[in-house]
Design an enzyme around this catalytic site. Structure first.
Site, mmCIF file in Angstrom:
data_model
loop_
_atom_site.group_PDB
_atom_site.id
_atom_site.type_symbol
_atom_site.label_atom_id
_atom_site.label_comp_id
_atom_site.label_asym_id
_atom_site.label_seq_id
_atom_site.Cartn_x
_atom_site.Cartn_y
_atom_site.Cartn_z
ATOM 1 N N HIS A 113 0.843 -1.202 0.000
ATOM 2 C CA HIS A 113 0.000 0.000 0.000
ATOM 3 C C HIS A 113 0.869 1.239 0.000
ATOM 4 O O HIS A 113 1.749 1.414 0.841
ATOM 5 C CB HIS A 113 -0.932 -0.024 1.219
ATOM 6 C CG HIS A 113 -1.910 -1.155 1.129
ATOM 7 N ND1 HIS A 113 -2.210 -1.993 2.170
ATOM 8 C CD2 HIS A 113 -2.646 -1.575 0.068
ATOM 9 C CE1 HIS A 113 -3.109 -2.894 1.766
ATOM 10 N NE2 HIS A 113 -3.387 -2.657 0.490
ATOM 11 N N GLU A 168 1.969 3.550 2.987
ATOM 12 C CA GLU A 168 2.533 2.917 4.186
ATOM 13 C C GLU A 168 4.062 2.977 4.118
ATOM 14 O O GLU A 168 4.775 1.967 4.128
ATOM 15 C CB GLU A 168 1.953 1.509 4.319
ATOM 16 C CG GLU A 168 0.420 1.597 4.482
ATOM 17 C CD GLU A 168 -0.327 0.265 4.413
ATOM 18 O OE1 GLU A 168 0.329 -0.791 4.428
ATOM 19 O OE2 GLU A 168 -1.570 0.297 4.339
ATOM 20 N N HIS A 200 2.888 -3.795 6.805
ATOM 21 C CA HIS A 200 1.930 -2.710 6.549
ATOM 22 C C HIS A 200 2.015 -1.710 7.704
ATOM 23 O O HIS A 200 2.665 -1.956 8.715
ATOM 24 C CB HIS A 200 0.499 -3.253 6.501
ATOM 25 C CG HIS A 200 0.206 -4.104 5.310
ATOM 26 N ND1 HIS A 200 -0.564 -3.665 4.258
ATOM 27 C CD2 HIS A 200 0.604 -5.359 4.992
ATOM 28 C CE1 HIS A 200 -0.633 -4.622 3.346
ATOM 29 N NE2 HIS A 200 0.065 -5.656 3.766
ATOM 30 N N GLU A 236 1.197 -5.076 11.125
ATOM 31 C CA GLU A 236 0.741 -3.695 10.997
ATOM 32 C C GLU A 236 1.588 -2.883 11.970
ATOM 33 O O GLU A 236 1.480 -3.061 13.175
ATOM 34 C CB GLU A 236 -0.740 -3.583 11.383
ATOM 35 C CG GLU A 236 -1.686 -4.305 10.443
ATOM 36 C CD GLU A 236 -1.961 -3.508 9.174
ATOM 37 O OE1 GLU A 236 -1.581 -2.322 9.127
ATOM 38 O OE2 GLU A 236 -2.574 -4.067 8.258
#
Ligand code: GEM
Ligand code: CA
Ligand code: CA
Ligand code: ZN
Length: 434
Positions: free
Chosen positions: A179, A182, A314, A387
């Site tokens: 992404h 990120e 991420h 994450e």
């Protein structure tokens, strides 16, 4: 299983889980208009305080950026908002643009704003990698595994003691920046590369792991989206790649919904090109996904996938996630009780090293076409999704200042080394032999 769910319920309530992008707000905030004028915007959804409710919201195609105390931050198109309201949720437009999304002063086009100059844009990332390779030619080699839609190189770096040879050693894969916004994950890749090469010969544990493993680092899967995100010198909060969509003005596929395992199966992605969770026109329709998938398949030698473990990085929410994401079942086709025990045990152990919250991916809500589901379901790789920092934060959570880079990348040192350690026999974590 009920006991797992109840265990998690409390934790889930305080989790800021991040999923998707915010184009409209970012465009407005930075005062730019683009030909592909964004159709999505950021909303606050209340009344969605159960897993079933989160799944229902995600199933409409809205992307859940964070879930805290039953209030969801989502990125959605007007049509998705209508559907959420029809389901009875209260949906309000989020008006406060995050300060860091339109930083003052703006940077040069294609670069980070001056106060975030510690982040590496794509050319800077390439130069940093070249420098590290020049310093450690006997420890790092590089392969261009293909090009992005706009023609940028996607590279896989190999760290090992004989990086030019294919030795018979367990292989591990670290992937970054599916992404665009990120950006901290690119810094994570550079950290891992520097940590492994810089400590080699000094730190016995690192030395042994570099000697006895073949470590692949893909520092960005989405160079086009990354550069687009900073193209104006302010942040656009872009998520997807930059591939046009036939019959639509909306640009981009969500790479982490485009992988070829149960693609689009389970209301965990969107078929609308304007959605931030758009799964693409077909599995691996995004060239970036196809090239990395080809690379992973190329690591099958004599019928045996050499890669045994993986982490896909991420931001944000500070979570350790594991497959499956497409089903809320703990076990079932493709996931034995023993497999699930390995994921759960190791996932919790990794989370203890970095202070993140561990859970099966679908305990947040269902997603389909993600890389970890594909790596496990199709390739048998024990694959985790991390994450990173921060734990919560709305849109600005994607843009922590560069002063956090060292702390938040080295925070994952132990987890990275632990994954490398278990790569010869992941089942060892539950006391099973190989
Ligand atoms: C995520 S990660 C999705 C969680 N599920 C699985 N299977 N990993 C995404 O892709 O939406 C969050 C993010 O974008 O950072
Ligand atoms: Ca090998
Ligand atoms: Ca070796
Ligand atoms: Zn992401």
């Amino acid at each position: 299983m009920p006991h797992r769910l109840s265990q998690r319920a409390g934790r889930t309530a305080v989790i800021g889980f991040v999923l998707i992008a915010l184009l409209a707000l970012a465009g407005t905030a930075s005062g730019t208009t683009t030909p592909d004028a964004p159709t999505t915007a950021e909303y606050v959804v209340s009344g969605a305080d159960t897993l079933a409710a989160r799944n229902a919201v995600a199933a409409q195609g809205a992307v859940i950026n964070a879930a805290e105390h039953g209030v969801l931050d989502v990125t959605a198109t007007p049509r998705e908002v209508d559907r959420l309201r029809a389901l009875g949720y209260r949906v309000e437009r989020r008006v406060t643009a995050a300060a860091r999304v339109a930083p003052e002063p703006a940077g040069r086009p294609g670069d980070f704003p001056p106060q975030d100059s510690g982040y590496h844009n794509y050319p800077e990332m390439t130069a940093a990698i070249d420098r590290i390779m020049a310093e450690h030619p006997s420890l790092v080699s590089q392969r261009v595994i293909g090009q992005s839609y706009e023609g940028r190189d996607i590279v896989a770096l190999k760290v090992s003691d004989h990086p030019g040879a294919d030795e018979d050693e367990p292989e591990v894969l670290f992937t970054h920046q599916q992404h665009a916004r990120e950006h901290l994950t690119v810094e994570m890749a550079l950290y891992t590369l520097r940590m492994l090469t810089g400590s080699y010969g000094d730190d016995q544990r690192v030395t042994n792991l570099v000697d006895d493993r073949e470590i692949w680092i893909v520092p960005t899967l989405n160079p086009d989206g990354s550069q687009y995100d900073i193209a104006t010198g302010s942040y656009r909060a872009w998520r997807k790649n930059r591939q046009p969509n036939a019959g639509s003005r909306a640009v981009g596929t969500d790479l982490n919904r485009n992988w070829a395992y149960r693609w689009g199966c389970c209301h965990g992605s969107s078929g609308a090109p304007g959605s931030d969770a758009y799964r693409g026109s077909a599995p691996e329709s995004a060239p970036e996904v196809a090239r990395v998938a080809d690379f992973v398949r190329s690591r099958v030698v004599d019928g045996q996938q050499q890669i045994t473990m993986a982490i896909d990085f991420h931001t944000y929410s500070e979570l350790v996630l594991w497959p499956f994401g497409h089903t809320s079942k703990d076990t079932g086709p493709g996931m034995t009780a023993e497999n699930a025990a390995v994921f759960q045990t190791l996932g919790k152990q990794l989370a203890r090293t970095n202070g993140y919250t561990p859970m099966q991916a679908s305990d947040l809500y269902v997603t389909d076409g993600t890389i970890d589901d594909w790596l496990w379901g199709d390739q048998g790789v024990y694959a985790f999704t991390f994450e990173m920092f921060p734990g919560a934060g709305g849109l600005s959570g994607f843009y922590p200042g560069d002063e956090v880079i060292d702390r938040e990348t080295s925070r994952n040192r132990e987890a990275v080394l632990r994954v490398l350690s278990y790569a010869d026999c992941p089942q060892r974590v539950i006391g099973e032999g190989c």
